[in-house]
Design a protein around this motif. Structure first.
Motif, PDB file in Angstrom:
ATOM      1  N   ILE A 226       0.841  -1.204   0.000  1.00  0.00           N
ATOM      2  CA  ILE A 226       0.000   0.000   0.000  1.00  0.00           C
ATOM      3  C   ILE A 226       0.873   1.250   0.000  1.00  0.00           C
ATOM      4  CG2 ILE A 226      -1.893   1.210   1.139  1.00  0.00           C
ATOM      5  CD1 ILE A 226      -2.890  -1.379   2.127  1.00  0.00           C
ATOM      6  N   LYS A 227       1.993   1.176   0.678  1.00  0.00           N
ATOM      7  CA  LYS A 227       2.942   2.285   0.641  1.00  0.00           C
ATOM      8  C   LYS A 227       3.418   2.513  -0.801  1.00  0.00           C
ATOM      9  CE  LYS A 227       7.586   3.575   2.122  1.00  0.00           C
ATOM     10  NZ  LYS A 227       8.700   3.283   3.017  1.00  0.00           N
ATOM     11  N   ARG A 228       3.780   1.422  -1.461  1.00  0.00           N
ATOM     12  CA  ARG A 228       4.294   1.517  -2.824  1.00  0.00           C
ATOM     13  C   ARG A 228       3.217   2.025  -3.786  1.00  0.00           C
ATOM     14  NH1 ARG A 228       5.704  -2.047  -7.077  1.00  0.00           N
ATOM     15  NH2 ARG A 228       4.389  -3.585  -6.064  1.00  0.00           N
ATOM     16  N   ALA A 229       1.990   1.562  -3.582  1.00  0.00           N
ATOM     17  CA  ALA A 229       0.879   2.001  -4.443  1.00  0.00           C
ATOM     18  C   ALA A 229       0.685   3.516  -4.341  1.00  0.00           C
ATOM     19  CB  ALA A 229      -0.405   1.273  -4.063  1.00  0.00           C
ATOM     20  N   GLN A 230       0.874   4.064  -3.147  1.00  0.00           N
ATOM     21  CA  GLN A 230       0.754   5.518  -2.978  1.00  0.00           C
ATOM     22  C   GLN A 230       1.925   6.228  -3.645  1.00  0.00           C
ATOM     23  OE1 GLN A 230      -1.078   6.699   1.138  1.00  0.00           O
ATOM     24  NE2 GLN A 230       0.031   4.770   1.429  1.00  0.00           N
ATOM     25  N   GLU A 231       3.117   5.679  -3.464  1.00  0.00           N
ATOM     26  CA  GLU A 231       4.299   6.287  -4.096  1.00  0.00           C
ATOM     27  C   GLU A 231       4.168   6.284  -5.618  1.00  0.00           C
ATOM     28  OE1 GLU A 231       7.512   5.053  -0.594  1.00  0.00           O
ATOM     29  OE2 GLU A 231       7.442   3.912  -2.463  1.00  0.00           O
ATOM     30  N   LEU A 232       3.574   5.230  -6.154  1.00  0.00           N
ATOM     31  CA  LEU A 232       3.378   5.117  -7.609  1.00  0.00           C
ATOM     32  C   LEU A 232       2.163   5.914  -8.082  1.00  0.00           C
ATOM     33  CD1 LEU A 232       3.989   1.250  -8.017  1.00  0.00           C
ATOM     34  CD2 LEU A 232       5.510   3.076  -8.785  1.00  0.00           C
ATOM     35  N   LYS A 233       1.481   6.592  -7.145  1.00  0.00           N
ATOM     36  CA  LYS A 233       0.293   7.409  -7.456  1.00  0.00           C
ATOM     37  C   LYS A 233      -0.860   6.566  -8.021  1.00  0.00           C
ATOM     38  CE  LYS A 233       2.552  11.518  -6.911  1.00  0.00           C
ATOM     39  NZ  LYS A 233       2.823  11.591  -5.473  1.00  0.00           N
ATOM     40  N   LYS A 234      -0.884   5.289  -7.661  1.00  0.00           N
ATOM     41  CA  LYS A 234      -2.017   4.451  -8.063  1.00  0.00           C
ATOM     42  C   LYS A 234      -3.203   4.729  -7.145  1.00  0.00           C
ATOM     43  CE  LYS A 234       0.652   2.249 -10.960  1.00  0.00           C
ATOM     44  NZ  LYS A 234       0.592   2.604 -12.386  1.00  0.00           N
ATOM     45  N   VAL A 235      -2.909   5.162  -5.924  1.00  0.00           N
ATOM     46  CA  VAL A 235      -3.968   5.464  -4.964  1.00  0.00           C
ATOM     47  C   VAL A 235      -3.523   6.637  -4.082  1.00  0.00           C
ATOM     48  CG1 VAL A 235      -3.153   3.810  -3.208  1.00  0.00           C
ATOM     49  CG2 VAL A 235      -5.567   4.439  -3.261  1.00  0.00           C
ATOM     50  N   GLU A 236      -4.529   7.505  -3.785  1.00  0.00           N
ATOM     51  CA  GLU A 236      -4.282   8.602  -2.839  1.00  0.00           C
ATOM     52  C   GLU A 236      -5.227   8.367  -1.667  1.00  0.00           C
ATOM     53  OE1 GLU A 236      -5.059  12.549  -4.471  1.00  0.00           O
ATOM     54  OE2 GLU A 236      -5.568  13.243  -2.441  1.00  0.00           O
ATOM     55  N   ILE A 237      -4.685   8.242  -0.463  1.00  0.00           N
ATOM     56  CA  ILE A 237      -5.508   7.939   0.709  1.00  0.00           C
ATOM     57  C   ILE A 237      -5.485   9.135   1.661  1.00  0.00           C
ATOM     58  CG2 ILE A 237      -5.864   6.357   2.646  1.00  0.00           C
ATOM     59  CD1 ILE A 237      -4.129   4.292   1.052  1.00  0.00           C
ATOM     60  N   ASN A 238      -6.686   9.649   1.979  1.00  0.00           N
ATOM     61  CA  ASN A 238      -6.778  10.768   2.926  1.00  0.00           C
ATOM     62  C   ASN A 238      -7.575  10.342   4.143  1.00  0.00           C
ATOM     63  OD1 ASN A 238      -5.605  12.703   1.029  1.00  0.00           O
ATOM     64  ND2 ASN A 238      -7.543  12.447  -0.079  1.00  0.00           N
ATOM     65  N   ILE A 239      -7.030  10.613   5.313  1.00  0.00           N
ATOM     66  CA  ILE A 239      -7.743  10.344   6.556  1.00  0.00           C
ATOM     67  C   ILE A 239      -8.337  11.663   7.039  1.00  0.00           C
ATOM     68  CG2 ILE A 239      -7.553   9.366   8.880  1.00  0.00           C
ATOM     69  CD1 ILE A 239      -6.661   7.433   6.665  1.00  0.00           C
ATOM     70  N   ILE A 240      -9.656  11.700   7.174  1.00  0.00           N
ATOM     71  CA  ILE A 240     -10.343  12.944   7.526  1.00  0.00           C
ATOM     72  C   ILE A 240     -11.052  12.777   8.868  1.00  0.00           C
ATOM     73  CG2 ILE A 240     -12.142  14.579   6.846  1.00  0.00           C
ATOM     74  CD1 ILE A 240     -11.643  13.657   3.919  1.00  0.00           C
ATOM     75  N   ASN A 241     -10.715  13.661   9.811  1.00  0.00           N
ATOM     76  CA  ASN A 241     -11.410  13.652  11.103  1.00  0.00           C
ATOM     77  C   ASN A 241     -12.675  14.483  10.951  1.00  0.00           C
ATOM     78  OD1 ASN A 241     -12.328  13.898  13.692  1.00  0.00           O
ATOM     79  ND2 ASN A 241     -10.311  14.302  14.582  1.00  0.00           N
ATOM     80  N   PHE A 242     -13.834  13.805  10.915  1.00  0.00           N
ATOM     81  CA  PHE A 242     -15.059  14.570  10.624  1.00  0.00           C
ATOM     82  C   PHE A 242     -15.509  15.446  11.793  1.00  0.00           C
ATOM     83  CE2 PHE A 242     -18.093  11.870  12.813  1.00  0.00           C
ATOM     84  CZ  PHE A 242     -17.660  10.558  12.638  1.00  0.00           C
ATOM     85  N   ARG A 243     -14.818  15.338  12.930  1.00  0.00           N
ATOM     86  CA  ARG A 243     -15.090  16.277  14.025  1.00  0.00           C
ATOM     87  C   ARG A 243     -14.808  17.715  13.575  1.00  0.00           C
ATOM     88  NH1 ARG A 243     -15.850  15.363  19.351  1.00  0.00           N
ATOM     89  NH2 ARG A 243     -14.976  13.271  19.257  1.00  0.00           N
ATOM     90  N   GLU A 244     -13.883  17.857  12.633  1.00  0.00           N
ATOM     91  CA  GLU A 244     -13.540  19.195  12.119  1.00  0.00           C
ATOM     92  C   GLU A 244     -14.725  19.852  11.416  1.00  0.00           C
ATOM     93  OE1 GLU A 244     -10.096  18.585   9.669  1.00  0.00           O
ATOM     94  OE2 GLU A 244      -8.926  17.841  11.374  1.00  0.00           O
ATOM     95  N   TYR A 245     -15.749  19.067  11.093  1.00  0.00           N
ATOM     96  CA  TYR A 245     -16.888  19.620  10.366  1.00  0.00           C
ATOM     97  C   TYR A 245     -18.066  19.964  11.278  1.00  0.00           C
ATOM     98  CZ  TYR A 245     -14.599  18.548   5.982  1.00  0.00           C
ATOM     99  OH  TYR A 245     -13.720  18.533   4.938  1.00  0.00           O
ATOM    100  N   THR A 246     -17.947  19.685  12.581  1.00  0.00           N
ATOM    101  CA  THR A 246     -19.090  19.967  13.457  1.00  0.00           C
ATOM    102  C   THR A 246     -19.269  21.472  13.630  1.00  0.00           C
ATOM    103  OG1 THR A 246     -20.107  19.576  15.609  1.00  0.00           O
ATOM    104  CG2 THR A 246     -17.722  19.790  15.593  1.00  0.00           C
TER     105      THR A 246
END
Ligand code: 6GU
Length: 221
Positions: free
Chosen positions: A22-42
């Protein structure tokens, strides 16, 4: 592919996607993974994201507003919104293949005692990873991201997953590597024969035998 994961526990994802394939897939730009804390939207002045259930009962329930606003701010016509919940459709390899075709996944991790039922209205899909209860959807999100990312073109060679367990509803055949004899246990002779037709037939029969023994339910499909 872009994957956005909505969670109240972003730290649970620390390092999980920073190793191996999964690290390599991100480095190769096959996948972009974003972790979003939805508390920021309250919009709650005390940053609350949950409340007590109408009708009474134990525990706190995730409210609609932060999740609706978060999803609406990131979704496009290409997005598939997935809710992770034990009462969702049970996740199978076939679904991993279907999701690997999508451009943008938005994965919502349920938590605590539950979520407001109206959150389901903005989701395209509800998924469970099996018949047991987790404290939240985070570990299930990791399962989805891992199983989908490895199927994206160019992440691993197609040969590596074309024979995976569950393709064709068969479990994987046994594999061996050097040495030929280890602790008295020998590699099946046919694998040393160089006869590729015989080897393919042996592997198919072993897959069938293992599936009959361990997962007869798969053969009924
Ligand atoms: Cl997706 N969430 C939770 N909380 N428990 C589960 C699950 C998901 N899948 C299986 N058990």
């Amino acid at each position: 592919m872009k994957i956005d994961i909505l969670t109240l526990f972003p730290d649970m994802f620390n390092n999980v996607f920073e190793e191996s394939i999964i690290k390599r897939a991100q480095e190769l730009k096959k996948v972009e993974i974003n972790i979003i804390n939805f508390r920021e939207y309250t919009i709650d002045p005390h940053n609350k994201v949950d409340d007590t259930p109408y009708g009474g009962g134990a525990g706190m329930v995730l409210t609609c507003q932060p999740i609706f606003d978060c999803v609406n701010s990131i979704r496009t016509n290409d997005s598939v919104v997935i809710l992770l919940t034990p009462d969702g459709e049970v996740y199978k390899q076939k679904k991993a293949y279907q999701l690997a075709e999508k451009k943008h996944l938005i994965i919502i991790c349920g938590h605590y005692e539950g979520f407001d039922e109206r959150i389901r209205s903005i989701c395209d899909l509800e998924i469970s990873i099996g018949d047991y209860v987790l404290t939240g959807g985070e570990i299930a999100a990791m399962v989805l991201v891992d199983s989908i990312t490895r199927l994206l073109p160019g992440v691993i060679t197609e040969d590596s997953h074309i024979n995976d367990s569950f393709n064709d509803n068969l479990l994987d055949y046994p594999t061996y590597t050097k040495p030929r004899i280890y602790n008295g246990m020998e590699v099946p002779e046919v694998l040393l024969s160089g006869d590729h037709k015989k080897i393919a037939e042996y592997r198919y029969q072993e897959s069938l035998k293992k599936t009959k023994e361990r997962r007869p339910d798969l053969l009924e499909k």
